[in-house]
Design an enzyme around this catalytic site. Structure first.
Site, PDB file in Angstrom:
ATOM      1  N   ASP A 118       0.849  -1.185   0.000  1.00  0.00           N
ATOM      2  CA  ASP A 118       0.000   0.000   0.000  1.00  0.00           C
ATOM      3  C   ASP A 118       0.886   1.238   0.000  1.00  0.00           C
ATOM      4  OD1 ASP A 118      -2.447  -1.354   0.059  1.00  0.00           O
ATOM      5  OD2 ASP A 118      -2.462  -1.453   2.248  1.00  0.00           O
ATOM      6  N   ASP A 137      -7.264  -1.386  -4.363  1.00  0.00           N
ATOM      7  CA  ASP A 137      -8.368  -1.135  -3.437  1.00  0.00           C
ATOM      8  C   ASP A 137      -9.386  -0.174  -4.046  1.00  0.00           C
ATOM      9  OD1 ASP A 137      -7.037  -2.749  -1.577  1.00  0.00           O
ATOM     10  OD2 ASP A 137      -6.055  -1.037  -0.634  1.00  0.00           O
TER      11      ASP A 137
END
Length: 156
Positions: A118, A137
């Protein structure tokens, strides 16, 4: 063929996710320090997610990793089968492709690294958001939201 749209959307989401992670994590080396893009609205901040969104169900066990991989694959196959068996709109096919491509992007991370990479952090209006996420995401969320909105069913 309508299923081509699904395939191309999935491939595009997957490629954009993987390329962005490679560039930000390995080329820009965000793990060495945060990168202010449009602070505080957008900051690249390194994160390793061993759970699901927002760090829920974090687990360092190999079992948890493979369970999350299995769930992601099952959801991807389920969405694929559902879209191929129905006659969805082009927009629903596109959204389904985004969801599948994003999910598979995170699966690749879990297989390669044991966690999801991330790097996106967004804060605003005096609220400091501690969570990081990635483009997969975004594709998963947008795809799921789009499938709910554009499933082709008329409201009763």
């Amino acid at each position: 063929m309508r299923s081509r749209l699904l395939l191309w959307a999935a491939l595009a989401a997957f490629a954009i996710d993987q390329i962005s992670k490679y560039l930000v994590v390995h080329v820009m080396r965000v793990a060495e320090g945060n990168i202010d893009v449009l602070p505080p609205l957008l900051v690249f901040k390194y994160g390793e997610n061993r759970g699901i969104n927002f760090g829920l169900f974090q687990g360092d066990s190999d079992t948890a990793r493979w369970v999350l991989i299995g769930i992601s694959l099952a959801v991807s196959v389920g969405v694929l089968i559902w879209l191929l068996r129905t006659v969805p709109s082009k927009l629903a096919l596109f959204c389904g492709g985004m969801l599948i491509g994003g999910a598979l992007g995170n699966v690749v991370d879990r297989v390669l690294y044991g966690y999801v990479l991330d790097f996106l952090n967004m804060s605003c209006c005096g609220i400091n958001n501690p969570f990081v996420f990635n483009l997969a995401d975004v594709f998963i969320f947008a795809g799921a939201f789009g499938l709910v909105l554009f499933d082709g069913k008329k409201p009763s």
